[in-house]
Design an enzyme around this catalytic site. Structure first.
Site, PDB file in Angstrom:
ATOM      1  N   ARG A   1      72.286 -77.756 -22.485  1.00 38.94           N
ATOM      2  CA  ARG A   1      71.998 -76.741 -23.505  1.00 38.94           C
ATOM      3  C   ARG A   1      71.793 -75.400 -22.798  1.00 38.94           C
ATOM      4  NH1 ARG A   1      66.646 -75.051 -25.725  1.00 38.94           N
ATOM      5  NH2 ARG A   1      67.169 -73.778 -27.512  1.00 38.94           N
TER       6      ARG A   1
ATOM      7  N   HIS B   1      68.869 -66.681 -27.544  1.00 39.53           N
ATOM      8  CA  HIS B   1      67.624 -67.032 -26.841  1.00 39.53           C
ATOM      9  C   HIS B   1      67.035 -65.708 -26.347  1.00 39.53           C
ATOM     10  CE1 HIS B   1      65.503 -70.545 -24.647  1.00 39.53           C
ATOM     11  NE2 HIS B   1      64.782 -69.462 -24.394  1.00 39.53           N
TER      12      HIS B   1
ATOM     13  N   GLU C   1      63.579 -70.625 -31.123  1.00 36.13           N
ATOM     14  CA  GLU C   1      62.179 -70.232 -31.320  1.00 36.13           C
ATOM     15  C   GLU C   1      62.023 -68.870 -31.999  1.00 36.13           C
ATOM     16  OE1 GLU C   1      60.167 -70.547 -27.552  1.00 36.13           O
ATOM     17  OE2 GLU C   1      60.641 -72.659 -27.313  1.00 36.13           O
TER      18      GLU C   1
ATOM     19  N   ASN D   1      61.247 -77.757 -29.752  1.00 36.62           N
ATOM     20  CA  ASN D   1      60.751 -77.443 -28.415  1.00 36.62           C
ATOM     21  C   ASN D   1      59.275 -77.783 -28.400  1.00 36.62           C
ATOM     22  OD1 ASN D   1      63.267 -76.500 -27.858  1.00 36.62           O
ATOM     23  ND2 ASN D   1      62.686 -74.357 -27.582  1.00 36.62           N
TER      24      ASN D   1
ATOM     25  N   TYR E   1      55.798 -78.528 -26.182  1.00 33.47           N
ATOM     26  CA  TYR E   1      55.074 -78.419 -24.910  1.00 33.47           C
ATOM     27  C   TYR E   1      53.645 -78.943 -25.027  1.00 33.47           C
ATOM     28  CZ  TYR E   1      59.007 -75.801 -23.181  1.00 33.47           C
ATOM     29  OH  TYR E   1      60.275 -75.465 -22.783  1.00 33.47           O
TER      30      TYR E   1
ATOM     31  N   GLU F   1      63.687 -78.803 -25.875  1.00 34.94           N
ATOM     32  CA  GLU F   1      62.975 -78.374 -24.658  1.00 34.94           C
ATOM     33  C   GLU F   1      61.698 -79.189 -24.534  1.00 34.94           C
ATOM     34  OE1 GLU F   1      61.967 -74.215 -24.230  1.00 34.94           O
ATOM     35  OE2 GLU F   1      63.952 -73.599 -24.937  1.00 34.94           O
TER      36      GLU F   1
END
Ligand code: IFM
Length: 453
Positions: free
Chosen positions: A74, A118, A163, A297, A299, A358
């Site tokens: 990606r 991005h 995002e 994504n 985290y 991600e």
């Protein structure tokens, strides 16, 4: 078919974070070039001017992915490389780089997965108003069409935005990211125009895929950064704070995309705060058109407490500092919350395939004399989050892939080169690449999962 068949394993990067070559082959400045040139914005005054020099070392980077046994890569296109200044036709010299990249990937048996945006908006479009200007959404759709015309014969997976929360909130409200504006109303206007841009770009890509007989293999989607918000206690104030935080950070994007409406509690509050979402007739239908893929994504999660009411009446929930391990970003390591998140998505927003687009961690890496990093913590972070992803899949969430962030150490936005997320170390003096222990772990895990499938 066994449980893990039909599941893609990959790594992810983005253009400004790795490419460098910011003034080559007709690329014009993006908002990040401008932001980095502004004193005090980025740690140590770092910039993406060279970054990992991926623009010149791309074949080496693709070879590393192949050695790791990756199915998919990606990456994002730099809009100012593909369509300098964000208007007019495509730039053949800039597009040629992505042509070469896609061909190199395919030659190595790696599927290319393109993200259109991005965060590197052409500076010329910011000068014309940026995302708070409705016109930017239409410019984005034109750029998507150029990109699809150039690469759509070989690329089937397309992500519109990465995002949008970061673009709108960090870019226009808090100013921690480019373009560095601090204007809440502009930020909320940007939210809507980003989502509108997603809808227009999705339509442009689908129309083109249909016209060229490729719609069967096309998968279009968007990637959101989704951080679950868990009330720090059962108190009504903490529960309300967590609900606001989830609404402002997560539902504000999920609901229009997957339900065709903004969450009423958040939209009403934004009206009250004088920051309305500038919705026009037909916009929500455009935003909510069918999505093949919702990229997640992930985290960290946060335990949220009620805080004092912030500036101008904005709710300002605060994160409770829990006693759990943290990464070098000071983000909590909470893999179980990823399983819960994926199950929630499947329950509350069924339809698309979920991909973890991600997941990864920054740690204070210490290389040995050969540049090797024995990053036990990062390998463990990956293990726990892959387990969490597969657990959600086993419990019924339609999760179809996992991308480690990131292939390479790279330019971590306002932190510059001070935070390393790579599974491959980049020595920024020599630009030498050295796979870390986490890269070995990931390669072995992927091989074992494929064997099991
Ligand atoms: O490096 C970023 C990436 O660009 C977007 N998602 C989060 C990563 C880590 O902060």
């Amino acid at each position: 078919m066994t449980q893990h068949a039909n599941f893609l394993w990959g790594t992810a990067t983005s253009s400004y974070q790795i490419e460098g070559a910011v003034a080559e082959d007709g690329r014009t400045p993006s908002i990040w070039d401008t932001f980095c040139a502004t004193p005090g914005t980025v740690t140590d005054g770092d910039t993406g001017a060279v970054a990992c020099d991926h623009y010149h070392r791309m074949p080496e980077d693709v070879a590393i992915m192949a050695e790791l046994g990756m199915d998919v890569y990606r990456f994002s296109l730099a809009w100012p490389r593909v369509q300098p200044d964000g208007t007019g036709g495509g730039n053949p010299a800039g597009i040629a780089f992505y042509d070469r990249l896609v061909d190199e990937l395919l030659a190595k048996g790696i599927r290319p997965w393109v993200t259109l945006y991005h965060w590197d908006l052409p500076q010329a479009l910011e000068d014309a108003g940026g995302w708070p200007s409705r016109d930017t959404a239409y410019r984005f759709a034109d750029y998507a069409a150029i990109a699809y015309d150039a690469l759509g014969d070989r690329v089937d997976q397309w992500t519109t935005l990465n995002e949008p929360w970061c673009s709108a909130f960090l870019g226009y409200m808090t100013g921690q990211h480019a373009p560095g504006r601090q204007d809440a109303r502009a930020g909320m206007t940007a939210v809507h125009h980003l989502l509108l841009g997603h809808g227009l770009a999705t339509r442009a890509i689908r129309d083109r895929a249909e016209a060229s007989g490729r719609s069967d293999r096309l998968e279009v989607g968007i990637t959101l950064n989704l951080a679950p918000k868990i009330p720090a206690s059962d108190s009504p104030a903490d529960v309300a704070a967590a609900r606001w935080a989830d609404g402002f950070d997560n539902r504000l994007y999920l609901d229009p995309l997957l339900r065709g409406e903004y969450p009423a509690d958040i939209a009403d509050k934004l009206d009250e705060l004088g920051c309305p979402l500038p919705v026009r007739d037909g916009d929500l239908a455009l935003i909510a058109q069918p999505l093949d893929v919702l990229g997640v994504n992930y985290y960290s999660s946060q335990a949220v407490q009620a805080g004092p009411v912030g500036q101008n009446g904005w709710p300002s929930p605060v994160a409770l500092r829990r006693d759990v391990p943290r990464t070098a970003m000071d983000w909590e390591v909470t893999p179980a919350a990823l399983t819960d998140l994926l199950l929630r998505l499947e329950r509350e927003y069924p339809g698309p395939a979920w991909y973890i687009t991600e997941n990864g961690a920054a740690y204070a890496d210490v290389p040995d004399e050969n540049g090797y990093v024995d990053d036990v913590e990062r390998a463990e972070y990956l293990r726990a989050h892959i387990d969490a992803t597969l657990e959600a899949r086993a419990r019924g969430a339609n999760v179809r892939g996992y991308f480690a962030w990131s292939l390479l150490d790279n330019f971590e936005w306002a932190f510059g080169y001070d935070r390393r997320f790579g599974i491959v170390r980049v020595d920024y003096d020599t630009l030498r690449r050295t796979p870390k222990r986490s890269a070995r772990y990931y390669a072995e895990r992927v091989a074992a999962e494929k064997e099991r499938a």
